[in-house]
Design a protein around this motif. Structure first.
Motif, PDB file in Angstrom:
ATOM      1  N   VAL A  60      -0.213  -0.298  -4.550  1.00  0.00           N
ATOM      2  CA  VAL A  60      -1.360  -0.824  -3.813  1.00  0.00           C
ATOM      3  C   VAL A  60      -1.117  -0.571  -2.337  1.00  0.00           C
ATOM      4  O   VAL A  60      -0.096  -0.996  -1.780  1.00  0.00           O
ATOM      5  CB  VAL A  60      -1.557  -2.339  -4.058  1.00  0.00           C
ATOM      6  N   PHE A  61      -2.050   0.149  -1.690  1.00  0.00           N
ATOM      7  CA  PHE A  61      -1.970   0.373  -0.249  1.00  0.00           C
ATOM      8  C   PHE A  61      -2.613  -0.829   0.430  1.00  0.00           C
ATOM      9  O   PHE A  61      -3.823  -1.021   0.407  1.00  0.00           O
ATOM     10  CB  PHE A  61      -2.700   1.661   0.146  1.00  0.00           C
ATOM     11  N   VAL A  62      -1.779  -1.698   1.040  1.00  0.00           N
ATOM     12  CA  VAL A  62      -2.242  -2.968   1.601  1.00  0.00           C
ATOM     13  C   VAL A  62      -2.893  -2.744   2.959  1.00  0.00           C
ATOM     14  O   VAL A  62      -2.297  -2.157   3.865  1.00  0.00           O
ATOM     15  CB  VAL A  62      -1.067  -3.966   1.740  1.00  0.00           C
ATOM     16  N   THR A  63      -4.137  -3.229   3.105  1.00  0.00           N
ATOM     17  CA  THR A  63      -4.838  -3.152   4.395  1.00  0.00           C
ATOM     18  C   THR A  63      -4.935  -4.517   5.065  1.00  0.00           C
ATOM     19  O   THR A  63      -5.247  -4.610   6.250  1.00  0.00           O
ATOM     20  CB  THR A  63      -6.258  -2.591   4.200  1.00  0.00           C
ATOM     21  N   GLY A  64      -4.677  -5.587   4.331  1.00  0.00           N
ATOM     22  CA  GLY A  64      -4.713  -6.930   4.900  1.00  0.00           C
ATOM     23  C   GLY A  64      -3.923  -7.890   4.033  1.00  0.00           C
ATOM     24  O   GLY A  64      -4.034  -7.847   2.804  1.00  0.00           O
ATOM     25  N   LEU A  65      -3.109  -8.732   4.658  1.00  0.00           N
ATOM     26  CA  LEU A  65      -2.289  -9.692   3.917  1.00  0.00           C
ATOM     27  C   LEU A  65      -2.260 -10.984   4.729  1.00  0.00           C
ATOM     28  O   LEU A  65      -1.629 -11.053   5.782  1.00  0.00           O
ATOM     29  CB  LEU A  65      -0.880  -9.146   3.715  1.00  0.00           C
ATOM     30  N   GLU A  66      -2.983 -12.011   4.243  1.00  0.00           N
ATOM     31  CA  GLU A  66      -3.153 -13.239   5.008  1.00  0.00           C
ATOM     32  C   GLU A  66      -2.804 -14.461   4.160  1.00  0.00           C
ATOM     33  O   GLU A  66      -2.844 -14.409   2.935  1.00  0.00           O
ATOM     34  CB  GLU A  66      -4.614 -13.379   5.484  1.00  0.00           C
ATOM     35  N   THR A  67      -2.493 -15.564   4.848  1.00  0.00           N
ATOM     36  CA  THR A  67      -2.338 -16.857   4.176  1.00  0.00           C
ATOM     37  C   THR A  67      -3.651 -17.616   4.310  1.00  0.00           C
ATOM     38  O   THR A  67      -4.545 -17.223   5.064  1.00  0.00           O
ATOM     39  CB  THR A  67      -1.213 -17.693   4.811  1.00  0.00           C
TER      40      THR A  67
END
Length: 403
Positions: free
Chosen positions: A36-43
């Protein structure tokens, strides 16, 4: 910690989902291992994470019952769990298919189905995980999935009926408030100017409306209103799961509110009874079933009451006696539960209790609709009449002065 991500798959599809990990780096590494090419990773603490969580919640409410029913049918037909997941992934929406792909990857890594589902609490509830785990241990996964699908469908239908019934008075009330604000802010300043020029003596009600119109036309008023509303909205979002003193008071008011309070009580008891019955039928022991079902009950009063039920049951009390000691359940619930306990059919009796209260909720919602509509019309009519009277009375006085 829960992370909400957006990204793209190896074939270019847009993905959106959630993943539980000890840190942001661990979450990113796990996603990269699944290509998976991550473009956003938030809590959830961030705006982006909150927005993704809301979108996932809305989408998955309708998908879950279909998934559990289809999955159960495939498992019942003898299809291996992994192959069944692969089949469903191919026909699922992108956001949910990515979650199922993560579940599939965890199973390939040696995890059980329930453990893999447990890593995605925003997609799969505690009840779903407990029922799947019981089905795995008891060798009746297909039956557990079928029961779970029925529970999800019934629960979703009940929530939709209550929400639809309450949406009407809310929409009408908002529209009425908007109309009243428009009338006051749009018409009163013109009349105020005319009354000032003619030096008309104004009654107290008219002076109050003119002052209100003046405030409504300022940006300061709306800014202060928004600042005051924000903590209220945050409090309303969290009070059902909070044990703070203000949350206890708010929950007591909610349950004692005329008409609406009874609907909340009956729908809460119906959802709890169906949750408990579904867990017990899936093979979960009574204490674990109660703990899991209590965890999804909203509001301090019932959440605290069910804790006392669990404690009383651990001390050796009967099931019906433990519920009776809490003081939250009416005689119908207690008598039916006692009959089920004596005959050894507690789960069947709880399903009957759930159906009984669901019918009661339907009747109460119908009564609410027949009462709330004329009530809203009367309130709106009285408000408009007050505004009109506040304008007409000074006009008559002005006309009399001219003559």
């Amino acid at each position: 910690m829960m992370f909400y991500y957006t990204g793209r798959s190896s074939d270019g599809r847009r993905l959106r989902g959630s993943i539980e990990a000890v840190s942001r780096d661990a979450a990113a590494a796990h996603l990269r291992s699944r290509f998976v090419f991550v473009t956003g990773l938030e809590t959830v603490a961030s705006v982006g994470g909150t927005w993704t969580r809301m979108r996932l919640s809305i989408c998955n409410k309708g998908i879950r019952p279909i998934f559990f029913r289809s999955f159960g049918a495939l498992v019942n037909a003898g299809v291996p769990v992994r192959s069944a997941l692969e089949t469903i992934i191919q026909s699922s929406e992108d956001s949910f298919s990515e979650t199922l792909s993560a579940v599939e990857a965890d199973i390939d890594g040696g995890a059980t189905l329930s453990t893999a589902l447990e890593r995605h609490p925003n997609h799969f509830s505690a009840i779903a995980i407990a029922m799947v785990k019981a089905g795995e241990l008891g060798g009746s996964l297909d039956e557990a999935l079928r029961t779970l699908a029925e529970f999800e469908e019934r629960d979703r239908a009940l929530r939709k009926r209550v929400a639809a019934a309450l949406a009407y008075p809310c929409v009408v009330s908002i529209a009425a408030a908007g109309l009243l604000i428009f009338l006051v802010a749009g018409t009163m300043p013109a009349f105020a100017s005319m009354f000032a020029q003619m030096r008309v003596s104004l009654p107290a009600g008219t002076r109050l409306l003119i002052a209100a119109a003046s405030e409504l036309r300022t940006l300061t008023f709306w800014g202060v209103l928004l600042v005051c509303l924000f903590p209220v909205i945050v409090a309303l979002r969290h009070y059902k799961t909070s044990d703070a003193a203000w949350a206890k008071a708010a929950d007591r008011v909610r349950l004692r509110f005329p008409l609406l309070g009874q609907i909340v009580v009956k729908s809460t008891v119906a959802r709890f009874a169906r949750s408990l019955a579904s867990l017990m039928r899936a093979g979960v022991d009574i204490i674990s079933s109660l703990e899991t079902a209590a965890g999804v009950v909203e509001g301090f009063t019932y959440r605290h009451g069910l804790r006392t039920v669990i404690e009383a049951l651990r001390r050796g009390n009967t099931l019906a006696g433990s519920f009776e000691a809490s003081g939250l359940f009416d005689i119908t619930f207690l008598q039916l539960l006692r009959a089920g306990e004596e005959s050894g059919t507690v789960d069947d009796m709880l399903f009957r209790i759930a159906r009984h209260y669901e019918v009661d909720v339907e009747a109460s919602l119908s009564s609410l609709a027949s009462i709330i509509e004329p009530l809203l019309i009367c309130v709106l009519g009285a408000a408009i009449g007050t505004i009109v009277a506040s304008i007409i009375i000074p006009l008559y006085s002005m006309i009399g002065n001219i003559q």
